[in-house]
Design an enzyme around this catalytic site. Structure first.
Site, PDB file in Angstrom:
ATOM      1  N   GLN A   1       0.854  -1.157   0.000  1.00  0.00           N
ATOM      2  CA  GLN A   1       0.000   0.000   0.000  1.00  0.00           C
ATOM      3  C   GLN A   1       0.897   1.216   0.000  1.00  0.00           C
ATOM      4  OE1 GLN A   1      -3.550  -0.146   1.703  1.00  0.00           O
ATOM      5  NE2 GLN A   1      -3.593   1.926   2.400  1.00  0.00           N
TER       6      GLN A   1
ATOM      7  N   ASP B   1     -14.755  -4.753 -18.905  1.00  0.00           N
ATOM      8  CA  ASP B   1     -13.371  -4.667 -19.360  1.00  0.00           C
ATOM      9  C   ASP B   1     -12.856  -6.060 -19.737  1.00  0.00           C
ATOM     10  OD1 ASP B   1     -10.408  -3.828 -19.296  1.00  0.00           O
ATOM     11  OD2 ASP B   1     -11.403  -1.992 -18.641  1.00  0.00           O
TER      12      ASP B   1
ATOM     13  N   ASP C   1      -5.541  -7.508  -3.109  1.00  0.00           N
ATOM     14  CA  ASP C   1      -5.891  -6.106  -2.912  1.00  0.00           C
ATOM     15  C   ASP C   1      -7.261  -5.762  -3.493  1.00  0.00           C
ATOM     16  OD1 ASP C   1      -4.870  -3.992  -1.524  1.00  0.00           O
ATOM     17  OD2 ASP C   1      -3.371  -3.418  -3.002  1.00  0.00           O
TER      18      ASP C   1
ATOM     19  N   HIS D   1      -5.555  -5.127 -17.946  1.00  0.00           N
ATOM     20  CA  HIS D   1      -6.198  -3.820 -18.007  1.00  0.00           C
ATOM     21  C   HIS D   1      -7.361  -3.706 -17.030  1.00  0.00           C
ATOM     22  CE1 HIS D   1      -8.739  -0.617 -19.849  1.00  0.00           C
ATOM     23  NE2 HIS D   1      -7.574  -0.079 -20.161  1.00  0.00           N
TER      24      HIS D   1
ATOM     25  N   LEU E   1      -8.237  -2.410  -1.842  1.00  0.00           N
ATOM     26  CA  LEU E   1      -8.495  -2.457  -0.406  1.00  0.00           C
ATOM     27  C   LEU E   1      -7.563  -1.534   0.382  1.00  0.00           C
ATOM     28  CD1 LEU E   1      -8.876  -6.318   0.007  1.00  0.00           C
ATOM     29  CD2 LEU E   1     -10.721  -4.631   0.089  1.00  0.00           C
TER      30      LEU E   1
ATOM     31  N   VAL F   1      -1.673  -1.043  -3.011  1.00  0.00           N
ATOM     32  CA  VAL F   1      -2.230   0.282  -3.267  1.00  0.00           C
ATOM     33  C   VAL F   1      -3.598   0.385  -2.612  1.00  0.00           C
ATOM     34  CG1 VAL F   1      -0.976   0.543  -5.448  1.00  0.00           C
ATOM     35  CG2 VAL F   1      -3.255  -0.492  -5.460  1.00  0.00           C
TER      36      VAL F   1
ATOM     37  N   ASN G   1      -7.951   8.478 -26.229  1.00  0.00           N
ATOM     38  CA  ASN G   1      -6.563   8.942 -26.248  1.00  0.00           C
ATOM     39  C   ASN G   1      -6.095   9.325 -27.647  1.00  0.00           C
ATOM     40  OD1 ASN G   1      -6.655   8.073 -23.618  1.00  0.00           O
ATOM     41  ND2 ASN G   1      -5.492   6.213 -23.975  1.00  0.00           N
TER      42      ASN G   1
ATOM     43  N   ALA H   1     -17.941   7.745 -25.479  1.00  0.00           N
ATOM     44  CA  ALA H   1     -17.612   9.071 -24.957  1.00  0.00           C
ATOM     45  C   ALA H   1     -18.597  10.139 -25.409  1.00  0.00           C
ATOM     46  CB  ALA H   1     -16.191   9.449 -25.384  1.00  0.00           C
TER      47      ALA H   1
ATOM     48  N   SER I   1      -8.141   5.606 -19.880  1.00  0.00           N
ATOM     49  CA  SER I   1      -8.559   4.378 -19.193  1.00  0.00           C
ATOM     50  C   SER I   1      -8.309   4.479 -17.701  1.00  0.00           C
ATOM     51  CB  SER I   1      -7.762   3.176 -19.715  1.00  0.00           C
ATOM     52  OG  SER I   1      -8.334   2.615 -20.851  1.00  0.00           O
TER      53      SER I   1
END
Length: 546
Positions: free
Chosen positions: A117, A151, A160, A181, A192, A198, A289, A300, A367
C-alpha cells in the site's frame, strides 16, 4: 502498449504505457499512443449482426425462432438493457430478419478498443485519502457499493481486490483477467485499504468483473452490450444485494451520438447504455486517447454517459515546482480527447495500480482517469443512495460535475489544471474535505530544494505511521520563530494543540500520543498535523490505528 507487471506488492513500477480508447463497433484492441489526425473509421466484424427488438418483445423466443429458421449461431441474448440478440450469419439472413415482426433494426457488429500500500499519485491528487467516506487509514473498512468493471475481467484472487461476482460475455464462463487492463482499472476504483499494495478511491467496494474483452484486449459492441445488459439485469432481478450502481467502461469505438439512444443511427452500444441508465446504472466512460474531439468516439459522445478526460500529475499534489517559488499547474494530458462531450477530468498519467496474476503495474491513458471518477460515484452512492432511473442518474452526474458540491473543483481553482485545448472547461474530480483542504492543505508537502540542502522549514513524516500508542514528529527551523503545531480532523477542526511557543533554529521533535486536548483517546483514523512557523505552514498526515 508497453507494460511491466510485478508480483511484488510494494514495488513501484514505472511503465511508459498508453492504453488507447478508440472505439469502433466490434473488436477491442489495446494499442500504443498515436496521433489521430486522420478521421476515425469504423471497423466492421464480418458476418456478425446485432438484432434490436421492440421494447416489449420476448428476446429469448425471437432468438430461438430465428436460430431454428435460419440456422444461425446465437452469441448473446439481451433482456435487460434492451431486447435483442447477436448472431453469426450472412448479410442476406440479416436483411431477412430485419423484415420480421417486432424487429426495430439490425446492425452489423463493430470493433471497440481499450483506452488504455503505496498511495497512488492519482488517489493523492484528488485527496481521496482525506474523504471521510473513503476512510483511508490502513484499516480494512469497505465502501459497500456494487461496481461493475466492463473490461478484460479482473483477477479474482488478487489480495488487494474485493471481487464478488461477474460474467463472461465472450462465450466462456471465467471472468479471470488475462490481459491486466481490467484489474488495473479495478484497483483505481476500489483497491483495499489493507496496508499492502495500493488503495483505491472507494476502498473495498464490491467489484463485479464483466469480461467483454479477451486476453488480447479484443471485443465487440455486442459483447459490451452484453456487459451492460448484465449490469441492468442486477437492477431488476429479485436479489437487492447485487444491484450494480455504477459501471466503468475504459474502452471506445468510432461513432457519434444521434440524440435518440442509437435508434436513428443503429448504434447498439448507445441503445444498451440508455437501457442501463434507465435502470439507474451510472455509466462512466473514457474520453479516448486520440488527441481529438470526443464527439467522434463512443461511448464518450453519448449524452447519457459520464465522460472523463485525463490530466498529467506526477507528484500527487496540485502543480509542479518551477523556478524559484513558482508552482506550475498540472496540465491537460497531451493524448486525451477533449470537447463539449467531456464532463470531468481526472489523473491519467503514470497511475500505479493492481494488475493480473496478483501483481501491480503503472499505466497511462484516459482508461486510468475514468476509474477515479467511477470510484467517486461510488462514494456519492455510499452516502446518498443509488439512482433508480434515468433522472436519478442525471442527478448524480450533476452532483459529481458541479464545482463546490464536494466532488470536483473548477479548472481555475488552485487545485485545478491548465492546458485544456478547447473552450469547454470541464472540472477536475476532487473528493477531499472542502474545509480541511482549504484551511490545511495549502502546503501539504514541504518545498523541495534543488541543491540537496535542508529546506528552511521542514516537517518530516511521522514515525511510526500508522501508530497505535505514540508517534514522533520531527521538524527543522532555519531561524528563531514562533511555532504552533496542531492536530486536525478531516473536517478541519483542531482536536489537539501540541505546541505554541518561540523556538530556535535547528532540529526539533515532539511526541503525539493519539489523545485530544482533554486527554481522551481519539477515534482511529486519519488526522492532519499542521505546523505553522511565522505564517509559513507545513502539513503531514498521520494514521491512528486501533
Amino acid at each position: 502498449m508497453v507494460r511491466s507487471p510485478s508480483l511484488r506488492p510494494r514495488a513501484a513500477l514505472v511503465i511508459a504505457a498508453m492504453v488507447f480508447c478508440t472505439c469502433v463497433l466490434g473488436q477491442v484492441v489495446a494499442r500504443g499512443q498515436e496521433s489521430s489526425s486522420a478521421s476515425p473509421s469504423r471497423v466492421l466484424i464480418p458476418d456478425q449482426y446485432i438484432v434490436v427488438l421492440d421494447d416489449h418483445a420476448d428476446a429469448q423466443a425471437n432468438a430461438q425462432a430465428a436460430g431454428q429458421k435460419y440456422g444461425i449461431r446465437l452469441l448473446h441474448v439481451y433482456e435487460s438493457a434492451f431486447r435483442g440478440f447477436t448472431f453469426r450469419g450472412s448479410a442476406e439472413i440479416a436483411r431477412a430478419i430485419e423484415h420480421s415482426p417486432q424487429v426495430e433494426f439490425v446492425a452489423q457488429d463493430q470493433a471497440v478498443e481499450l483506452v488504455a500500500q503505496t498511495l497512488p499519485t492519482g488517489i493523492d491528487r484528488i485527496d481521496a485519502d482525506l474523504n471521510p467516506i473513503s476512510h483511508i487509514d490502513g484499516i480494512d473498512e469497505r465502501v459497500n457499493v456494487n461496481v461493475g468493471i466492463i473490461d478484460t475481467g479482473i483477477d479474482p484472487l488478487h489480495p488487494d481486490l474485493n471481487v464478488v461476482g461477474g460474467d463472461n460475455c465472450l462465450g466462456g464462463t471465467s471472468f479471470v483477467d488475462g490481459n491486466g487492463h481490467g484489474s488495473h482499472v479495478a484497483g483505481i476504483v476500489a483497491a483495499l485499504d489493507n496496508d499492502i499494495g495500493v488503495v483505491g478511491v472507494a476502498p473495498g467496494a464490491n467489484l463485479y468483473a464483466v469480461k467483454v474483452l479477451d486476453d488480447n484486449g479484443s471485443g465487440s459492441f455486442s459483447s459490451v452490450a452484453c456487459g451492460l445488459d448484465f449490469a441492468a439485469h442486477t437492477r431488476s432481478d429479485r436479489d437487492p444485494t447485487n444491484d450494480i450502481a455504477v459501471v466503468n467502461m475504459s474502452l471506445a469505438g468510432v461513432g457519434s451520438d444521434d440524440g435518440n439512444c442509437g435508434k436513428t443511427n443503429r448504434d447498439v452500444m448507445h441503445k444498451a447504455v440508455c437501457g442501463a441508465v434507465a435502470k439507474g446504472v451510472v455509466v462512466v466512460v473514457a474520453a479516448g486517447n486520440n488527441r481529438a474531439d470526443a464527439s467522434g468516439y463512443v461511448p464518450a459522445a453519448y449524452d447519457e454517459a459520464l465522460t472523463v478526460s485525463a490530466i498529467a500529475d506526477f507528484n500527487g499534489q496540485p502543480g509542479e515546482k518551477g523556478k524559484g517559488q513558482r508552482i506550475n499547474p498540472d496540465q491537460f494530458a497531451s493524448f486525451s480527447n477533449f470537447g463539449p462531450d467531456v464532463d470531468i477530468a481526472a489523473p491519467g498519467v503514470q497511475i500505479f495500480s493492481t494488475y493480473k496474476d496478483g501483481g501491480y503495474a503503472t499505466l497511462s491513458g484516459t482508461s486510468m482517469a475514468t476509474p477515479h471518477v467511477t470510484g467517486t460515484v461510488a462514494l456519492y452512492v455510499s452516502q446518498n443512495g443509488a439512482a433508480t432511473d434515468a433522472s436519478g442518474v442525471a442527478a448524480i452526474r450533476q452532483a459529481i460535475t458541479t464545482p463546490g458540491g464536494g466532488y470536483c473543483v473548477a479548472q481555475s481553482d488552485p487545485r485545478g489544471f491548465a492546458g485544456d485545448p478547447d473552450s469547454f472547461h470541464e472540472p477536475l474530480v476532487y473528493v477531499g474535505p472542502p474545509v480541511a483542504s482549504a484551511a490545511l492543505l495549502e502546503a501539504a508537502v514541504p518545498a523541495r530544494g534543488g541543491t540537496g540542502a535542508a529546506s528552511p522549514l521542514e516537517l518530516y513524516a511521522a514515525a511510526p505511521n500508522p501508530f497505535s500508542k505514540t508517534t514522533t514528529l520531527r521538524y527543522q527551523l532555519a531561524a528563531e520563530r514562533r511555532v504552533s503545531i496542531g492536530v486536525y480532523d478531516l473536517a478541519g477542526r483542531e482536536v489537539r494543540r501540541l505546541l505554541d511557543r518561540i523556538e530556535g533554529a535547528g532540529p526539533h521533535g515532539l511526541t503525539f500520543d493519539g489523545r485530544d486536548g482533554r486527554g481522551e483517546r481519539l477515534r482511529p483514523g486519519l488526522y492532519l498535523v499542521r505546523l505553522d512557523a511565522g505564517g509559513e505552514p507545513r502539513v503531514r498526515r498521520v494514521v491512528l490505528s486501533p
